[in-house]
Design an enzyme around this catalytic site. Structure first.
Site, PDB file in Angstrom:
ATOM      1  N   CYS A   1       0.822  -1.032   0.076  1.00 26.58           N
ATOM      2  CA  CYS A   1      -0.076  -0.145  -0.103  1.00 26.58           C
ATOM      3  C   CYS A   1       0.894   1.389  -0.124  1.00 26.58           C
ATOM      4  CB  CYS A   1      -0.751  -0.017   1.253  1.00 26.58           C
ATOM      5  SG  CYS A   1      -2.029  -1.605   1.311  1.00 26.58           S
TER       6      CYS A   1
ATOM      7  N   HIS B   1      -3.649   7.041   3.301  1.00 25.91           N
ATOM      8  CA  HIS B   1      -3.698   5.688   2.632  1.00 25.91           C
ATOM      9  C   HIS B   1      -5.057   5.195   3.363  1.00 25.91           C
ATOM     10  CE1 HIS B   1      -4.054   1.587   1.442  1.00 25.91           C
ATOM     11  NE2 HIS B   1      -3.898   1.001   2.553  1.00 25.91           N
TER      12      HIS B   1
ATOM     13  N   ASN C   1     -10.180  -0.299   0.818  1.00 21.36           N
ATOM     14  CA  ASN C   1      -8.924  -0.423   0.467  1.00 21.36           C
ATOM     15  C   ASN C   1      -8.342  -0.841  -0.602  1.00 21.36           C
ATOM     16  OD1 ASN C   1      -5.940  -0.538   0.887  1.00 21.36           O
ATOM     17  ND2 ASN C   1      -6.076  -1.415   2.888  1.00 21.36           N
TER      18      ASN C   1
HETATM   19  O1  UT7 Z   1      -3.359  -1.471   3.705  1.00 18.45           O
HETATM   20  C1  UT7 Z   1      -3.276  -2.015   5.433  1.00 18.45           C
HETATM   21  C2  UT7 Z   1      -4.061  -2.927   5.517  1.00 18.45           C
HETATM   22  N1  UT7 Z   1      -4.623  -3.505   6.628  1.00 18.45           N
HETATM   23  C3  UT7 Z   1      -5.092  -2.518   7.932  1.00 18.45           C
HETATM   24  O2  UT7 Z   1      -4.725  -1.410   7.595  1.00 18.45           O
HETATM   25  C4  UT7 Z   1      -5.849  -3.237   8.739  1.00 18.45           C
HETATM   26  C5  UT7 Z   1      -5.725  -2.687  10.070  1.00 18.45           C
HETATM   27  N2  UT7 Z   1      -6.642  -3.104  11.207  1.00 18.45           N
HETATM   28  C6  UT7 Z   1      -7.873  -2.964  10.978  1.00 18.45           C
HETATM   29  O3  UT7 Z   1      -8.273  -2.286  10.337  1.00 18.45           O
HETATM   30  C7  UT7 Z   1      -8.725  -3.580  12.033  1.00 18.45           C
HETATM   31  O4  UT7 Z   1      -7.712  -4.558  12.980  1.00 18.45           O
HETATM   32  C8  UT7 Z   1      -9.861  -4.733  11.582  1.00 18.45           C
HETATM   33  C9  UT7 Z   1     -10.869  -3.933  10.673  1.00 18.45           C
HETATM   34  C10 UT7 Z   1      -9.142  -5.699  10.504  1.00 18.45           C
HETATM   35  C11 UT7 Z   1     -10.274  -5.593  12.596  1.00 18.45           C
HETATM   36  O5  UT7 Z   1     -11.114  -4.598  13.386  1.00 18.45           O
HETATM   37  P1  UT7 Z   1     -10.678  -5.051  15.039  1.00 18.45           P
HETATM   38  O6  UT7 Z   1     -11.465  -4.116  15.750  1.00 18.45           O
HETATM   39  O7  UT7 Z   1      -9.213  -5.027  15.185  1.00 18.45           O
HETATM   40  O8  UT7 Z   1     -11.365  -6.278  15.333  1.00 18.45           O
HETATM   41  P2  UT7 Z   1     -10.769  -7.742  15.720  1.00 18.45           P
HETATM   42  O9  UT7 Z   1      -9.932  -8.271  14.804  1.00 18.45           O
HETATM   43  O10 UT7 Z   1     -10.173  -7.438  17.240  1.00 18.45           O
HETATM   44  O11 UT7 Z   1     -12.020  -8.546  15.928  1.00 18.45           O
HETATM   45  C12 UT7 Z   1     -12.983  -8.336  16.853  1.00 18.45           C
HETATM   46  C13 UT7 Z   1     -14.045  -9.253  16.727  1.00 18.45           C
HETATM   47  C14 UT7 Z   1     -13.553 -10.705  16.801  1.00 18.45           C
HETATM   48  O12 UT7 Z   1     -14.588 -11.455  17.385  1.00 18.45           O
HETATM   49  P3  UT7 Z   1     -14.419 -12.003  18.829  1.00 18.45           P
HETATM   50  O13 UT7 Z   1     -13.023 -12.690  18.926  1.00 18.45           O
HETATM   51  O14 UT7 Z   1     -14.315 -10.774  19.650  1.00 18.45           O
HETATM   52  O15 UT7 Z   1     -15.690 -12.807  19.208  1.00 18.45           O
HETATM   53  C15 UT7 Z   1     -13.558 -11.059  15.186  1.00 18.45           C
HETATM   54  O16 UT7 Z   1     -13.718 -12.552  15.214  1.00 18.45           O
HETATM   55  O17 UT7 Z   1     -14.854  -9.134  15.549  1.00 18.45           O
HETATM   56  C16 UT7 Z   1     -14.775 -10.472  14.676  1.00 18.45           C
HETATM   57  N3  UT7 Z   1     -14.686 -10.137  13.564  1.00 18.45           N
HETATM   58  C17 UT7 Z   1     -15.918  -9.895  12.582  1.00 18.45           C
HETATM   59  N4  UT7 Z   1     -17.379  -9.932  13.085  1.00 18.45           N
HETATM   60  C18 UT7 Z   1     -18.133  -9.499  11.898  1.00 18.45           C
HETATM   61  C19 UT7 Z   1     -13.610  -9.837  12.710  1.00 18.45           C
HETATM   62  N5  UT7 Z   1     -14.166  -9.683  11.276  1.00 18.45           N
HETATM   63  C20 UT7 Z   1     -15.418  -9.476  11.266  1.00 18.45           C
HETATM   64  C21 UT7 Z   1     -16.341  -9.344  10.437  1.00 18.45           C
HETATM   65  N6  UT7 Z   1     -17.537  -9.349  10.513  1.00 18.45           N
HETATM   66  N7  UT7 Z   1     -16.006  -9.055   8.975  1.00 18.45           N
END
Ligand code: UT7
Length: 312
Positions: free
Chosen positions: A114, A237, A267
């Site tokens: 990215c 970004h 993204n």
């Molecule tokens: O170009 C660079 C690329 N990447 C990035 O910049 C990504 C940077 N990171 C992020 O944007 C965030 O970390 C994410 C959007 C990927 C995830 O958000 P988060 O607030 O860090 O969520 P998490 O991974 O801590 O997950 C929280 C909960 C989990 O459930 P439990 O374990 O709390 O029961 C996940 O399983 O949300 C769940 N979860 C979802 N639920 C519904 C994860 N993905 C999803 C989904 N829909 N798509």
């Protein structure tokens, strides 16, 4: 030294819109979760026969038109991508042929995920500044839909396809690129990789991004004797609205001075910064003489920023 700036911009976004509701029909997710955790409402997904090179050509053509030059004026082509259509030839060689840029013109791809577009701008700038080429085409193009596991809700809801391009050329003395910052930290390579499908430790990438965007932004401003308060517009970004808001708070920036396009496009990897830049120009949010910072981060881990005084 010769002043160098952006003299043309262009974008290409596939027509097909995939909403959060569409995704919630194929994986266990919801519009509410995606919007509240990422800010994304919908993304564009390219059809099978719309390859990365096709998108790059369209964006490149528009940037060249916007610069008011012809493909024969382009002295070098750089394409930033991590989703090339072939291991070789490079996307940039395909772009050269299809755009009608003169055969013999150097063309190569950059792999910095990215951050690739920022790496491309900084690379191109050196050649124009040194007087070696008059115009360089830089394209950020990615088709993440081809490397996403559509059953993995951790990644499939985040990305979209698209391309954005700029032409870099000479500008008047008090305009153009004033400073840059580039970096990489390979110890973070495990947090975001594709082999061949994307896997990501979202939380680690998130923490890195929230820290790095303000750091790089402040550094490029400082390098040209400016302060946070001098910044007129920030193009970060587009990965997550919470990352953008975190950076905005740390920089003390007003909401209207930071670009947000991820709600519509998700993204788009290397394309996200040039797409946002073109969008903000079109909206009239970037004016002559404005101090603009473009800042990116991504797999590698990599980061980069460019500070410009807008105008030609
Ligand atoms: O170009 C660079 C690329 N990447 C990035 O910049 C990504 C940077 N990171 C992020 O944007 C965030 O970390 C994410 C959007 C990927 C995830 O958000 P988060 O607030 O860090 O969520 P998490 O991974 O801590 O997950 C929280 C909960 C989990 O459930 P439990 O374990 O709390 O029961 C996940 O399983 O949300 C769940 N979860 C979802 N639920 C519904 C994860 N993905 C999803 C989904 N829909 N798509």
């Amino acid at each position: 030294m010769q002043s160098v700036g952006i003299v043309g911009v262009g974008t290409y976004l596939p027509e097909r819109i995939v909403t959060n509701y569409d995704l919630s029909e194929i994986i266990e997710t919801s519009d509410v979760w995606i919007r509240s955790r990422t800010g994304i409402r919908e993304r564009r997904i390219a059809e099978k026969d719309m390859l990365t090179a096709n998108m790059a050509v369209e964006a490149g053509k528009r940037a060249i038109d916007n610069a008011g030059i012809s493909p024969q004026d382009i002295g070098m082509i750089i394409v930033a991508t991590v989703t090339p259509d072939y291991a070789f030839p490079s996307v940039s060689c395909l772009v050269q042929e299809r755009l009608g840029v003169l055969s013999g013109t150097p063309a190569f791809d950059i792999s910095a995920a990215c951050t690739g577009f920022i790496y491309g701008i900084v690379t191109a700038m050196q050649y124009v500044q040194a007087g070696l080429y008059k115009y360089i085409l830089i394209v950020g193009a990615d088709k993440f839909s081809s490397i996403i596991d559509w059953n993995d809700r951790n990644t499939s809801v985040l990305f979209g396809d698209g391309a954005g391009a700029v032409v870099i050329g000479r500008v008047q003395k008090n305009r153009g690129i004033l400073s840059f910052d580039l970096g990489a930290d390979g110890t973070g390579s495990k947090h975001l990789l594709a082999n061949p499908m994307v896997s990501m430790n979202g939380r680690e990438v998130f923490k890195f991004a929230v820290r790095q965007i303000p750091l790089s932004t402040e550094l490029v401003l400082k390098k040209c004797g400016l302060k946070k308060g001098d910044l007129d517009f920030l193009i970060p970004h587009q990965a997550n609205i919470r990352i953008i808001e975190g950076a905005r708070d740390r920089l003390g920036l007003h909401k209207d001075k930071i670009s947000v396009t991820l709600d519509r496009f998700g993204n788009t990897s290397a394309a996200s910064i040039p797409i946002s830049l073109a969008f903000e120009i079109e909206q009239g949010n970037i004016k002559d003489n404005d101090i603009v910072v473009l800042v990116g981060f991504g797999a590698g881990l990599t980061w980069g920023a460019v500070c410009l005084r807008w105008g030609t």
